[in-house]
Design a protein around this motif. Structure first.
Motif, mmCIF file in Angstrom:
data_model
loop_
_atom_site.group_PDB
_atom_site.id
_atom_site.type_symbol
_atom_site.label_atom_id
_atom_site.label_comp_id
_atom_site.label_asym_id
_atom_site.label_seq_id
_atom_site.Cartn_x
_atom_site.Cartn_y
_atom_site.Cartn_z
ATOM 1 N N PRO A 195 0.806 -1.234 0.000
ATOM 2 C CA PRO A 195 0.000 0.000 0.000
ATOM 3 C C PRO A 195 0.834 1.277 0.000
ATOM 4 O O PRO A 195 0.470 2.266 -0.647
ATOM 5 C CB PRO A 195 -0.829 -0.123 1.286
ATOM 6 C CG PRO A 195 -0.804 -1.571 1.636
ATOM 7 C CD PRO A 195 0.514 -2.073 1.173
ATOM 8 N N LEU A 196 1.959 1.237 0.714
ATOM 9 C CA LEU A 196 2.804 2.430 0.780
ATOM 10 C C LEU A 196 3.419 2.752 -0.574
ATOM 11 O O LEU A 196 3.427 3.911 -1.022
ATOM 12 C CB LEU A 196 3.901 2.231 1.829
ATOM 13 C CG LEU A 196 3.423 1.970 3.262
ATOM 14 C CD1 LEU A 196 4.611 1.697 4.168
ATOM 15 C CD2 LEU A 196 2.619 3.155 3.778
ATOM 16 N N VAL A 197 3.948 1.718 -1.241
ATOM 17 C CA VAL A 197 4.574 1.927 -2.548
ATOM 18 C C VAL A 197 3.531 2.356 -3.578
ATOM 19 O O VAL A 197 3.756 3.281 -4.371
ATOM 20 C CB VAL A 197 5.306 0.652 -2.999
ATOM 21 C CG1 VAL A 197 5.858 0.824 -4.418
ATOM 22 C CG2 VAL A 197 6.450 0.323 -2.046
ATOM 23 N N GLU A 198 2.379 1.693 -3.567
ATOM 24 C CA GLU A 198 1.339 2.025 -4.533
ATOM 25 C C GLU A 198 0.769 3.420 -4.290
ATOM 26 O O GLU A 198 0.298 4.074 -5.226
ATOM 27 C CB GLU A 198 0.214 0.989 -4.467
ATOM 28 C CG GLU A 198 0.595 -0.377 -5.010
ATOM 29 C CD GLU A 198 0.747 -0.388 -6.519
ATOM 30 O OE1 GLU A 198 0.521 0.663 -7.164
ATOM 31 O OE2 GLU A 198 1.116 -1.437 -7.066
ATOM 32 N N PHE A 199 0.804 3.889 -3.028
ATOM 33 C CA PHE A 199 0.280 5.222 -2.732
ATOM 34 C C PHE A 199 1.159 6.312 -3.318
ATOM 35 O O PHE A 199 0.668 7.264 -3.947
ATOM 36 C CB PHE A 199 0.150 5.412 -1.216
ATOM 37 C CG PHE A 199 -0.196 6.829 -0.820
ATOM 38 C CD1 PHE A 199 -1.489 7.308 -0.955
ATOM 39 C CD2 PHE A 199 0.780 7.688 -0.326
ATOM 40 C CE1 PHE A 199 -1.805 8.617 -0.600
ATOM 41 C CE2 PHE A 199 0.478 8.994 0.026
ATOM 42 C CZ PHE A 199 -0.823 9.461 -0.110
ATOM 43 N N TYR A 200 2.476 6.202 -3.117
ATOM 44 C CA TYR A 200 3.327 7.306 -3.559
ATOM 45 C C TYR A 200 3.798 7.148 -5.002
ATOM 46 O O TYR A 200 4.288 8.107 -5.605
ATOM 47 C CB TYR A 200 4.528 7.446 -2.603
ATOM 48 C CG TYR A 200 5.830 6.893 -3.097
ATOM 49 C CD1 TYR A 200 6.679 7.671 -3.874
ATOM 50 C CD2 TYR A 200 6.230 5.587 -2.821
ATOM 51 C CE1 TYR A 200 7.883 7.178 -4.342
ATOM 52 C CE2 TYR A 200 7.422 5.083 -3.273
ATOM 53 C CZ TYR A 200 8.242 5.877 -4.040
ATOM 54 O OH TYR A 200 9.427 5.373 -4.504
ATOM 55 N N ARG A 201 3.618 5.955 -5.583
ATOM 56 C CA ARG A 201 4.095 5.723 -6.948
ATOM 57 C C ARG A 201 3.542 6.716 -7.964
ATOM 58 O O ARG A 201 4.304 7.248 -8.779
ATOM 59 C CB ARG A 201 3.766 4.290 -7.373
ATOM 60 C CG ARG A 201 4.174 3.950 -8.799
ATOM 61 C CD ARG A 201 3.815 2.510 -9.132
ATOM 62 N NE ARG A 201 2.379 2.292 -9.039
ATOM 63 C CZ ARG A 201 1.507 2.551 -10.013
ATOM 64 N NH1 ARG A 201 1.944 3.061 -11.161
ATOM 65 N NH2 ARG A 201 0.222 2.316 -9.860
ATOM 66 N N PRO A 202 2.237 7.019 -7.984
ATOM 67 C CA PRO A 202 1.740 7.956 -9.008
ATOM 68 C C PRO A 202 1.995 9.425 -8.707
ATOM 69 O O PRO A 202 1.686 10.280 -9.540
ATOM 70 C CB PRO A 202 0.229 7.650 -9.044
ATOM 71 C CG PRO A 202 -0.085 7.153 -7.688
ATOM 72 C CD PRO A 202 1.129 6.427 -7.208
ATOM 73 N N LEU A 203 2.533 9.738 -7.536
ATOM 74 C CA LEU A 203 2.766 11.137 -7.203
ATOM 75 C C LEU A 203 3.907 11.704 -8.041
ATOM 76 O O LEU A 203 4.982 11.102 -8.129
ATOM 77 C CB LEU A 203 3.112 11.281 -5.717
ATOM 78 C CG LEU A 203 2.027 10.893 -4.715
ATOM 79 C CD1 LEU A 203 2.564 11.008 -3.295
ATOM 80 C CD2 LEU A 203 0.787 11.768 -4.893
ATOM 81 N N PRO A 204 3.732 12.860 -8.662
ATOM 82 C CA PRO A 204 4.829 13.472 -9.418
ATOM 83 C C PRO A 204 5.922 13.969 -8.478
ATOM 84 O O PRO A 204 5.618 14.421 -7.358
ATOM 85 C CB PRO A 204 4.157 14.624 -10.163
ATOM 86 C CG PRO A 204 2.962 14.947 -9.336
ATOM 87 C CD PRO A 204 2.500 13.656 -8.727
ATOM 88 N N PRO A 205 7.181 13.895 -8.885
ATOM 89 C CA PRO A 205 8.274 14.348 -8.003
ATOM 90 C C PRO A 205 8.132 15.795 -7.545
ATOM 91 O O PRO A 205 8.533 16.126 -6.424
ATOM 92 C CB PRO A 205 9.525 14.158 -8.881
ATOM 93 C CG PRO A 205 9.146 13.097 -9.849
ATOM 94 C CD PRO A 205 7.685 13.295 -10.124
ATOM 95 N N LEU A 206 7.553 16.659 -8.400
ATOM 96 C CA LEU A 206 7.382 18.053 -7.992
ATOM 97 C C LEU A 206 6.433 18.184 -6.804
ATOM 98 O O LEU A 206 6.494 19.179 -6.083
ATOM 99 C CB LEU A 206 6.855 18.878 -9.163
ATOM 100 C CG LEU A 206 7.887 19.238 -10.254
ATOM 101 C CD1 LEU A 206 7.205 19.935 -11.416
ATOM 102 C CD2 LEU A 206 8.993 20.104 -9.680
#
Length: 289
Positions: free
Chosen positions: A132-143
């Motif tokens: 869940p942690l990886v899938e949560f932040y995966r789509p977040l853009p680096p900016l």
């Protein structure tokens, strides 16, 4: 160890190696795939056609030089920056700083994300905790988390490497997990039936079967790294290809912008070629089973 135990161990090793190589297919056989020669020819034709269209569009006045400079202007700017530098740094210095940031983050991501992905693939508890942690932040853009990284790490090199590392981490972890989960259960049962231990199954069955997915994940991750480089070098950088592109864009020097983009793309392409060569050496059975 008795003679019988030695023979049994050798039989297990031979079976596991056969499973790894996938001997159900003949070496070099790949049904329905075009030859390397035809693919290379098509690639060369595509590049030549792209350059010809670029040359025609700029030299015939279809596009204003401010928006798209001609290939000659970009080449002249490349020579000028190579000799005189740009923004108080030589072209080699810009390339060196960017390569150091990207490949440092890549090495850290490989050392941490791939073991985590393997653990997520073989262990339900690890998968339940980290997925869940990886899938949560995966789509977040680096900016989106760039300000948070600056707060954590300041404006030094650590924040730049961390930002690129975070962009690479998720694709590497998920590709390792997917590779482990794609192993045929029949291969695992066959290895256990021959007397293989859990560590032997992991080493000789699961890891070789997951390796193609891991190498593909590395190729994807390095692309994310170069994409994030420009965002990383927005923060108090004094050298780097992303910094050079951003600085040139402020003064509308489109030739340097295009040149920087081409250099970044060329470096990423060379790395991809290296990964393809490594893939042919490490997983020659890929696509042949």
């Amino acid at each position: 160890m008795s003679m019988f135990d030695q023979q049994q161990r050798q039989a297990v090793m031979r079976t596991l190696q056969e499973l790894r190589r996938g001997q159900s297919a003949k070496p070099g056989e790949q049904y329905g795939a075009p030859g390397n020669g035809s693919s290379l020819l098509l690639s060369c034709i595509t590049v030549v056609a792209f350059l010809a269209l670029w040359f025609a569009a700029t030299n015939l006045g279809w596009v204003k030089p401010l928006f798209l400079p001609s290939p000659q202007a970009v080449w002249e700017q490349l020579i000028a920056v190579s000799q005189d530098g740009f923004a108080d740094a030589s072209l080699l210095a810009h390339i060196g700083w960017s390569a150091l940031r990207v490949f440092s983050a890549f090495a850290l991501a490989v050392l941490t994300a791939i073991p985590l992905g393997i653990m997520m693939g073989v262990n339900r508890v690890a998968r339940g905790i980290f997925d869940p942690l990886v899938e949560f932040y995966r789509p977040l853009p680096p900016l989106a988390y760039l300000p948070l990284v600056v707060i954590w790490m300041g404006i030094g090199e650590g924040s730049k490497v961390l930002l690129i590392y975070l962009a690479m981490f998720a694709p590497l972890a998920l590709s390792a997990r997917a590779g482990v989960r794609s192993v045929a259960i029949e291969q695992i049962h066959a290895a256990y039936s021959m007397g293989a231990s859990r560590s032997q199954v992991l080493r000789y069955v699961i890891m070789p079967a997951a390796l193609p997915e891991m190498l593909t994940g590395m190729r994807i991750a390095i692309g994310f790294g170069w994409t994030t480089l420009v965002a990383a070098e927005m923060v108090a950088a004094t050298a780097g290809l992303g910094f050079m592109v951003l600085s040139a864009s402020k003064f509308m020097v489109t030739e340097v912008v295009i040149m920087g983009i081409l250099v970044i793309g060329l470096m990423a392409l060379l790395f991809d070629f290296a990964m393809r060569w490594l893939e042919r050496r490490l997983v020659p059975w890929k696509g042949k089973v």
